[in-house]
Design a protein around this motif. Structure first.
Motif, PDB file in Angstrom:
ATOM      1  N   LYS A 335       0.813  -1.222   0.000  1.00 50.72           N
ATOM      2  CA  LYS A 335       0.000   0.000   0.000  1.00 50.72           C
ATOM      3  C   LYS A 335       0.843   1.266   0.000  1.00 50.72           C
ATOM      4  N   GLY A 339      -1.485   2.179  -2.570  1.00 53.45           N
ATOM      5  CA  GLY A 339      -2.579   2.444  -1.634  1.00 53.45           C
ATOM      6  C   GLY A 339      -3.761   3.151  -2.268  1.00 53.45           C
ATOM      7  N   ASP A 340      -3.500   4.244  -2.983  1.00 58.92           N
ATOM      8  CA  ASP A 340      -4.594   5.009  -3.614  1.00 58.92           C
ATOM      9  C   ASP A 340      -5.289   4.178  -4.691  1.00 58.92           C
ATOM     10  N   GLU A 343      -7.575   1.551  -2.997  1.00 59.40           N
ATOM     11  CA  GLU A 343      -8.779   2.152  -2.432  1.00 59.40           C
ATOM     12  C   GLU A 343      -9.755   2.574  -3.520  1.00 59.40           C
ATOM     13  N   ASN A 344      -9.234   3.126  -4.604  1.00 61.00           N
ATOM     14  CA  ASN A 344     -10.084   3.542  -5.722  1.00 61.00           C
ATOM     15  C   ASN A 344     -10.802   2.342  -6.340  1.00 61.00           C
ATOM     16  N   LYS A 346     -11.413  -0.498  -4.846  1.00 57.78           N
ATOM     17  CA  LYS A 346     -12.372  -1.019  -3.867  1.00 57.78           C
ATOM     18  C   LYS A 346     -13.672  -0.204  -3.910  1.00 57.78           C
ATOM     19  N   ARG A 347     -13.550   1.112  -4.067  1.00 57.74           N
ATOM     20  CA  ARG A 347     -14.750   1.948  -4.171  1.00 57.74           C
ATOM     21  C   ARG A 347     -15.580   1.576  -5.406  1.00 57.74           C
ATOM     22  N   GLU A 353     -10.659  -6.858   0.016  1.00 56.20           N
ATOM     23  CA  GLU A 353      -9.511  -7.151   0.892  1.00 56.20           C
ATOM     24  C   GLU A 353     -10.006  -7.920   2.103  1.00 56.20           C
TER      25      GLU A 353
END
Length: 379
Positions: A335, A339-340, A343-344, A346-347, A353
Protein backbone atom coordinates in the motif's frame (compact mmCIF):
# COMPACT_ATOMS: atom_id res chain seq x y z
CA UNK A 1 14.56 -25.11 -6.40
CA UNK A 2 11.80 -26.67 -8.46
CA UNK A 3 11.11 -25.50 -12.01
CA UNK A 4 8.28 -25.81 -14.48
CA UNK A 5 9.12 -27.12 -17.95
CA UNK A 6 7.16 -26.16 -21.07
CA UNK A 7 7.73 -27.74 -24.49
CA UNK A 8 6.18 -26.29 -27.63
CA UNK A 9 5.02 -28.43 -30.55
CA UNK A 10 4.30 -25.94 -33.37
CA UNK A 11 2.38 -28.28 -35.70
CA UNK A 12 -1.35 -28.60 -36.25
CA UNK A 13 -3.55 -30.35 -38.77
CA UNK A 14 -5.51 -27.19 -39.49
CA UNK A 15 -5.11 -23.69 -38.07
CA UNK A 16 -8.17 -22.68 -36.08
CA UNK A 17 -9.73 -19.44 -37.28
CA UNK A 18 -9.25 -17.66 -33.94
CA UNK A 19 -5.72 -18.88 -33.22
CA UNK A 20 -2.71 -16.55 -33.19
CA UNK A 21 -0.40 -19.00 -31.41
CA UNK A 22 2.88 -19.90 -33.16
CA UNK A 23 1.64 -23.03 -34.89
CA UNK A 24 1.63 -24.19 -38.50
CA UNK A 25 -0.35 -26.54 -40.70
CA UNK A 26 1.14 -28.39 -43.67
CA UNK A 27 4.64 -28.72 -42.18
CA UNK A 28 4.50 -32.43 -41.42
CA UNK A 29 7.76 -32.93 -43.34
CA UNK A 30 9.63 -31.04 -40.61
CA UNK A 31 8.39 -33.10 -37.68
CA UNK A 32 11.31 -35.54 -37.46
CA UNK A 33 13.89 -32.74 -37.79
CA UNK A 34 12.05 -30.66 -35.24
CA UNK A 35 11.90 -33.42 -32.63
CA UNK A 36 15.61 -34.12 -33.20
CA UNK A 37 16.37 -30.42 -32.59
CA UNK A 38 14.05 -30.26 -29.58
CA UNK A 39 15.65 -33.38 -28.11
CA UNK A 40 19.06 -31.73 -28.49
CA UNK A 41 17.81 -28.64 -26.67
CA UNK A 42 16.35 -30.86 -23.93
CA UNK A 43 19.68 -32.64 -23.51
CA UNK A 44 21.61 -29.36 -23.35
CA UNK A 45 19.26 -27.66 -20.89
CA UNK A 46 18.91 -30.81 -18.82
CA UNK A 47 22.65 -30.74 -18.27
CA UNK A 48 22.77 -27.03 -17.50
CA UNK A 49 19.87 -27.37 -15.06
CA UNK A 50 21.02 -30.58 -13.38
CA UNK A 51 20.91 -28.89 -9.96
CA UNK A 52 17.19 -28.25 -10.32
CA UNK A 53 14.21 -30.59 -10.18
CA UNK A 54 11.17 -30.35 -12.42
CA UNK A 55 7.77 -30.68 -10.75
CA UNK A 56 5.55 -29.68 -13.69
CA UNK A 57 5.89 -30.53 -17.39
CA UNK A 58 3.53 -29.14 -20.00
CA UNK A 59 3.64 -30.11 -23.68
CA UNK A 60 1.56 -27.60 -25.64
CA UNK A 61 1.09 -26.29 -29.13
CA UNK A 62 -0.12 -26.25 -31.80
CA UNK A 63 -1.34 -29.78 -31.40
CA UNK A 64 1.24 -32.09 -29.81
CA UNK A 65 -0.79 -35.18 -30.71
CA UNK A 66 -0.56 -34.40 -34.42
CA UNK A 67 2.89 -36.00 -34.06
CA UNK A 68 3.11 -39.77 -34.61
CA UNK A 69 2.87 -41.50 -31.25
CA UNK A 70 6.41 -42.88 -31.47
CA UNK A 71 7.82 -39.35 -31.77
CA UNK A 72 5.79 -38.21 -28.79
CA UNK A 73 6.84 -41.13 -26.60
CA UNK A 74 10.48 -40.70 -27.64
CA UNK A 75 10.21 -37.04 -26.62
CA UNK A 76 8.70 -37.97 -23.26
CA UNK A 77 11.51 -40.45 -22.61
CA UNK A 78 14.12 -37.83 -23.49
CA UNK A 79 12.57 -35.43 -20.97
CA UNK A 80 12.59 -38.14 -18.31
CA UNK A 81 16.22 -39.04 -19.00
CA UNK A 82 17.66 -35.54 -19.23
CA UNK A 83 15.76 -33.77 -16.44
CA UNK A 84 15.31 -34.69 -12.82
CA UNK A 85 11.53 -35.04 -12.45
CA UNK A 86 10.00 -35.13 -8.98
CA UNK A 87 8.03 -38.19 -7.91
CA UNK A 88 4.83 -36.13 -7.88
CA UNK A 89 5.47 -34.37 -11.20
CA UNK A 90 2.37 -33.04 -12.96
CA UNK A 91 2.89 -34.05 -16.60
CA UNK A 92 0.36 -32.47 -18.99
CA UNK A 93 -0.14 -32.77 -22.72
CA UNK A 94 -2.60 -30.83 -24.89
CA UNK A 95 -4.78 -32.88 -27.22
CA UNK A 96 -7.08 -32.16 -30.14
CA UNK A 97 -9.82 -34.83 -29.90
CA UNK A 98 -9.51 -35.87 -33.55
CA UNK A 99 -5.74 -36.43 -33.48
CA UNK A 100 -5.48 -39.40 -31.13
CA UNK A 101 -7.22 -42.69 -30.38
CA UNK A 102 -7.63 -44.82 -27.28
CA UNK A 103 -4.43 -46.74 -27.97
CA UNK A 104 -2.49 -43.49 -28.29
CA UNK A 105 -3.89 -42.26 -24.99
CA UNK A 106 -2.89 -45.52 -23.33
CA UNK A 107 0.68 -45.14 -24.65
CA UNK A 108 0.91 -41.60 -23.26
CA UNK A 109 -0.40 -42.76 -19.89
CA UNK A 110 1.98 -45.72 -19.89
CA UNK A 111 4.93 -43.40 -20.56
CA UNK A 112 4.17 -41.12 -17.60
CA UNK A 113 1.77 -38.43 -18.79
CA UNK A 114 -0.73 -38.00 -15.94
CA UNK A 115 -2.73 -34.92 -16.96
CA UNK A 116 -4.42 -34.34 -20.29
CA UNK A 117 -6.03 -31.19 -21.68
CA UNK A 118 -8.58 -31.49 -24.49
CA UNK A 119 -9.32 -28.54 -26.77
CA UNK A 120 -13.06 -29.08 -27.24
CA UNK A 121 -14.39 -25.46 -27.41
CA UNK A 122 -18.01 -26.44 -28.16
CA UNK A 123 -20.37 -29.42 -28.43
CA UNK A 124 -22.16 -28.15 -31.57
CA UNK A 125 -20.81 -29.51 -34.85
CA UNK A 126 -21.87 -26.52 -37.03
CA UNK A 127 -20.16 -24.13 -34.61
CA UNK A 128 -17.01 -26.27 -34.51
CA UNK A 129 -16.81 -26.00 -38.31
CA UNK A 130 -17.33 -22.24 -38.19
CA UNK A 131 -14.31 -21.80 -35.94
CA UNK A 132 -12.04 -24.16 -37.87
CA UNK A 133 -12.01 -27.14 -35.53
CA UNK A 134 -11.52 -30.56 -37.14
CA UNK A 135 -13.29 -32.75 -34.57
CA UNK A 136 -16.97 -33.42 -33.92
CA UNK A 137 -18.83 -33.21 -30.64
CA UNK A 138 -19.22 -37.00 -30.52
CA UNK A 139 -15.49 -37.49 -31.11
CA UNK A 140 -14.80 -35.14 -28.19
CA UNK A 141 -17.15 -37.01 -25.86
CA UNK A 142 -15.68 -40.36 -26.83
CA UNK A 143 -12.02 -39.44 -26.49
CA UNK A 144 -12.55 -37.86 -23.05
CA UNK A 145 -14.24 -41.07 -21.89
CA UNK A 146 -11.41 -43.10 -23.45
CA UNK A 147 -8.87 -41.06 -21.50
CA UNK A 148 -10.62 -41.87 -18.24
CA UNK A 149 -10.92 -45.54 -19.17
CA UNK A 150 -7.17 -45.95 -19.78
CA UNK A 151 -6.38 -44.46 -16.37
CA UNK A 152 -6.22 -40.66 -16.57
CA UNK A 153 -7.59 -39.16 -13.36
CA UNK A 154 -6.71 -35.54 -14.13
CA UNK A 155 -8.51 -34.46 -17.30
CA UNK A 156 -9.08 -30.87 -18.42
CA UNK A 157 -11.34 -29.52 -21.13
CA UNK A 158 -11.43 -26.14 -22.90
CA UNK A 159 -14.63 -24.31 -23.86
CA UNK A 160 -15.20 -20.97 -25.60
CA UNK A 161 -18.01 -18.43 -25.69
CA UNK A 162 -18.65 -15.29 -27.73
CA UNK A 163 -18.08 -17.22 -30.96
CA UNK A 164 -19.56 -16.26 -34.36
CA UNK A 165 -23.35 -16.76 -34.43
CA UNK A 166 -23.18 -18.57 -31.09
CA UNK A 167 -26.36 -18.47 -29.00
CA UNK A 168 -26.84 -18.55 -25.25
CA UNK A 169 -28.58 -21.92 -25.58
CA UNK A 170 -25.49 -23.30 -27.30
CA UNK A 171 -23.22 -22.10 -24.48
CA UNK A 172 -25.56 -23.59 -21.89
CA UNK A 173 -25.67 -26.89 -23.78
CA UNK A 174 -21.87 -27.09 -24.10
CA UNK A 175 -21.33 -26.42 -20.41
CA UNK A 176 -23.90 -29.05 -19.44
CA UNK A 177 -22.40 -31.58 -21.82
CA UNK A 178 -18.91 -30.91 -20.44
CA UNK A 179 -19.85 -31.48 -16.81
CA UNK A 180 -21.39 -34.86 -17.67
CA UNK A 181 -17.93 -36.09 -18.68
CA UNK A 182 -15.29 -37.61 -16.35
CA UNK A 183 -13.26 -34.40 -16.09
CA UNK A 184 -11.71 -32.52 -13.17
CA UNK A 185 -10.82 -29.17 -14.74
CA UNK A 186 -12.42 -26.73 -17.20
CA UNK A 187 -10.92 -23.65 -18.87
CA UNK A 188 -13.42 -21.22 -20.38
CA UNK A 189 -12.32 -18.43 -22.71
CA UNK A 190 -14.22 -15.59 -24.30
CA UNK A 191 -13.28 -15.05 -27.93
CA UNK A 192 -10.80 -12.27 -28.55
CA UNK A 193 -10.21 -11.49 -32.22
CA UNK A 194 -6.43 -11.45 -32.65
CA UNK A 195 -4.50 -9.71 -35.39
CA UNK A 196 -3.41 -11.94 -38.26
CA UNK A 197 -6.10 -14.60 -37.76
CA UNK A 198 -8.82 -15.69 -40.16
CA UNK A 199 -11.36 -14.05 -37.87
CA UNK A 200 -9.48 -10.75 -38.00
CA UNK A 201 -9.70 -10.76 -41.79
CA UNK A 202 -13.40 -11.58 -41.67
CA UNK A 203 -13.96 -8.77 -39.19
CA UNK A 204 -12.23 -6.31 -41.53
CA UNK A 205 -14.65 -7.42 -44.26
CA UNK A 206 -17.67 -7.11 -41.93
CA UNK A 207 -18.26 -10.86 -42.29
CA UNK A 208 -17.67 -11.88 -38.68
CA UNK A 209 -21.03 -12.02 -36.91
CA UNK A 210 -20.28 -12.04 -33.19
CA UNK A 211 -22.78 -11.96 -30.28
CA UNK A 212 -23.47 -8.44 -29.09
CA UNK A 213 -22.15 -7.25 -25.73
CA UNK A 214 -25.41 -7.96 -23.89
CA UNK A 215 -25.56 -11.55 -25.14
CA UNK A 216 -21.89 -12.17 -24.43
CA UNK A 217 -22.42 -10.89 -20.86
CA UNK A 218 -25.24 -13.42 -20.43
CA UNK A 219 -22.96 -16.20 -21.67
CA UNK A 220 -20.27 -15.13 -19.22
CA UNK A 221 -22.67 -14.93 -16.28
CA UNK A 222 -24.10 -18.38 -17.02
CA UNK A 223 -20.67 -20.01 -17.08
CA UNK A 224 -19.53 -18.27 -13.88
CA UNK A 225 -22.67 -19.33 -12.02
CA UNK A 226 -23.12 -22.84 -13.40
CA UNK A 227 -19.68 -24.40 -13.03
CA UNK A 228 -19.30 -23.83 -9.25
CA UNK A 229 -22.74 -25.41 -8.74
CA UNK A 230 -21.25 -28.65 -10.11
CA UNK A 231 -18.09 -28.57 -8.02
CA UNK A 232 -15.81 -26.68 -10.42
CA UNK A 233 -14.50 -23.82 -8.31
CA UNK A 234 -13.10 -20.79 -10.05
CA UNK A 235 -9.46 -20.45 -8.97
CA UNK A 236 -8.32 -18.12 -11.76
CA UNK A 237 -10.09 -15.78 -14.16
CA UNK A 238 -10.60 -18.42 -16.87
CA UNK A 239 -10.04 -21.65 -14.94
CA UNK A 240 -12.25 -23.90 -12.82
CA UNK A 241 -11.31 -27.10 -11.02
CA UNK A 242 -12.57 -29.68 -8.62
CA UNK A 243 -10.75 -29.55 -5.29
CA UNK A 244 -7.08 -30.50 -5.68
CA UNK A 245 -7.09 -30.43 -9.49
CA UNK A 246 -5.91 -26.88 -10.14
CA UNK A 247 -3.26 -26.72 -12.87
CA UNK A 248 0.01 -26.66 -10.94
CA UNK A 249 1.94 -25.71 -14.07
CA UNK A 250 -0.20 -22.70 -14.94
CA UNK A 251 -0.18 -21.59 -11.32
CA UNK A 252 3.58 -21.13 -11.70
CA UNK A 253 2.94 -18.37 -14.25
CA UNK A 254 0.48 -16.56 -12.00
CA UNK A 255 2.69 -16.96 -8.93
CA UNK A 256 5.78 -15.64 -10.78
CA UNK A 257 7.64 -18.92 -10.20
CA UNK A 258 10.51 -19.92 -12.54
CA UNK A 259 9.91 -21.97 -15.67
CA UNK A 260 11.90 -23.01 -18.72
CA UNK A 261 10.42 -23.16 -22.21
CA UNK A 262 11.94 -25.34 -24.93
CA UNK A 263 11.08 -25.52 -28.62
CA UNK A 264 10.19 -22.93 -31.25
CA UNK A 265 8.69 -19.74 -29.77
CA UNK A 266 8.84 -21.12 -26.21
CA UNK A 267 9.16 -18.53 -23.42
CA UNK A 268 11.16 -18.81 -20.20
CA UNK A 269 11.42 -16.87 -16.96
CA UNK A 270 14.46 -17.86 -14.95
CA UNK A 271 17.22 -16.25 -12.88
CA UNK A 272 15.82 -12.74 -13.19
CA UNK A 273 15.60 -12.99 -16.98
CA UNK A 274 12.84 -13.43 -19.50
CA UNK A 275 13.75 -14.95 -22.86
CA UNK A 276 12.17 -16.74 -25.80
CA UNK A 277 13.23 -18.90 -28.73
CA UNK A 278 13.03 -18.38 -32.48
CA UNK A 279 9.44 -18.67 -33.62
CA UNK A 280 9.87 -20.02 -37.15
CA UNK A 281 10.30 -23.80 -37.15
CA UNK A 282 13.02 -23.81 -39.82
CA UNK A 283 15.05 -21.10 -38.06
CA UNK A 284 14.70 -22.88 -34.75
CA UNK A 285 15.99 -26.16 -36.22
CA UNK A 286 18.98 -24.42 -37.84
CA UNK A 287 19.91 -22.47 -34.72
CA UNK A 288 19.87 -25.60 -32.57
CA UNK A 289 21.86 -27.49 -35.19
CA UNK A 290 24.59 -24.89 -35.67
CA UNK A 291 24.57 -22.81 -32.49
CA UNK A 292 23.04 -25.21 -29.92
CA UNK A 293 20.95 -22.27 -28.76
CA UNK A 294 17.72 -20.92 -30.23
CA UNK A 295 17.17 -17.85 -28.04
CA UNK A 296 15.88 -14.95 -30.14
CA UNK A 297 15.46 -12.35 -27.38
CA UNK A 298 16.51 -11.95 -23.78
CA UNK A 299 15.92 -9.23 -21.21
CA UNK A 300 16.71 -8.66 -17.57
CA UNK A 301 13.65 -8.11 -15.42
CA UNK A 302 13.76 -4.71 -13.77
CA UNK A 303 12.44 -4.06 -10.27
CA UNK A 304 9.46 -2.32 -11.92
CA UNK A 305 8.77 -5.39 -14.10
CA UNK A 306 8.80 -7.70 -11.10
CA UNK A 307 6.51 -5.52 -9.00
CA UNK A 308 3.97 -5.11 -11.82
CA UNK A 309 3.95 -8.81 -12.66
CA UNK A 310 3.62 -9.83 -9.02
CA UNK A 311 0.44 -7.74 -8.89
CA UNK A 312 -1.35 -8.27 -12.16
CA UNK A 313 -0.44 -11.96 -12.52
CA UNK A 314 -1.26 -12.63 -8.88
CA UNK A 315 -4.59 -10.88 -9.18
CA UNK A 316 -5.64 -13.39 -11.84
CA UNK A 317 -5.98 -15.96 -9.03
CA UNK A 318 -9.10 -16.09 -6.91
CA UNK A 319 -6.92 -15.69 -3.80
CA UNK A 320 -5.27 -12.58 -5.24
CA UNK A 321 -2.05 -11.20 -3.80
CA UNK A 322 -0.72 -11.34 -0.25
CA UNK A 323 0.39 -8.10 1.38
CA UNK A 324 2.81 -10.08 3.56
CA UNK A 325 4.31 -11.89 0.57
CA UNK A 326 4.73 -8.56 -1.24
CA UNK A 327 6.58 -7.18 1.79
CA UNK A 328 8.79 -10.27 2.06
CA UNK A 329 9.60 -10.12 -1.66
CA UNK A 330 10.21 -6.40 -2.16
CA UNK A 331 10.98 -5.02 1.28
CA UNK A 332 8.18 -2.46 1.51
CA UNK A 333 4.43 -2.37 1.90
CA UNK A 334 2.14 -2.96 -1.06
CA UNK A 335 0.00 0.00 0.00
CA UNK A 336 3.01 2.31 0.13
CA UNK A 337 3.07 1.98 -3.64
CA UNK A 338 -0.52 1.16 -4.57
CA UNK A 339 -2.58 2.44 -1.63
CA UNK A 340 -4.59 5.01 -3.61
CA UNK A 341 -5.04 2.58 -6.52
CA UNK A 342 -6.35 -0.16 -4.23
CA UNK A 343 -8.78 2.15 -2.43
CA UNK A 344 -10.08 3.54 -5.72
CA UNK A 345 -10.67 0.04 -7.11
CA UNK A 346 -12.37 -1.02 -3.87
CA UNK A 347 -14.75 1.95 -4.17
CA UNK A 348 -15.58 0.76 -7.70
CA UNK A 349 -16.27 -2.74 -6.29
CA UNK A 350 -13.50 -4.22 -8.46
CA UNK A 351 -11.18 -5.20 -5.59
CA UNK A 352 -11.77 -6.52 -2.11
CA UNK A 353 -9.51 -7.15 0.89
CA UNK A 354 -9.61 -9.77 3.62
CA UNK A 355 -6.96 -10.98 6.08
CA UNK A 356 -4.11 -9.29 4.21
CA UNK A 357 -5.17 -10.59 0.79
CA UNK A 358 -6.11 -8.21 -2.05
CA UNK A 359 -8.29 -9.94 -4.64
CA UNK A 360 -10.67 -9.30 -7.51
CA UNK A 361 -14.39 -9.22 -6.78
CA UNK A 362 -16.79 -10.99 -9.14
CA UNK A 363 -17.12 -7.71 -11.02
CA UNK A 364 -13.35 -7.32 -11.00
CA UNK A 365 -12.94 -10.78 -12.51
CA UNK A 366 -15.19 -9.69 -15.36
CA UNK A 367 -13.18 -6.52 -16.00
CA UNK A 368 -9.78 -7.88 -15.00
CA UNK A 369 -7.80 -6.19 -17.77
CA UNK A 370 -9.00 -2.79 -16.61
CA UNK A 371 -7.84 -3.57 -13.08
CA UNK A 372 -4.45 -4.89 -14.22
CA UNK A 373 -3.73 -1.68 -16.12
CA UNK A 374 -4.05 0.23 -12.84
CA UNK A 375 -1.03 -1.69 -11.50
CA UNK A 376 1.29 -0.57 -14.30
CA UNK A 377 3.82 1.93 -12.96
CA UNK A 378 5.11 5.04 -14.66
CA UNK A 379 8.66 4.59 -15.94
Amino acid sequence: MQLGLYLHIPFCQQKCFYCDFPSYANKEGLQDEYITALSSEIALQGGLLSAYSINTVYIGGGTPTVLPIHLLTNLIQTIQKKFKLTNDVEFTIEVNPQTINREGLYRLYEFGVNRISFGVQSFQDPLLKRIGRIHTADEARQIVCDAASVGFKNISLDLMYGLPKQTLDEVEYSVREAIKLPIQHISVYGLKVEEGTVFAKLEEQNKLFLPDETLEDKMYEFVMKQLPEFGFERYEISNFAKAGFESRHNLKYWQCLPYIGLGAAAHSCFQNKRFYNEQQVEKYIQKIKWERNAVAHEELLSHKDKVEEFCFLGLRKKTGISCREFMDTFGYELKDLYGDTIENLKRKKLLSELNGQIFLTSLGMKYGNQVFCEFLLDS
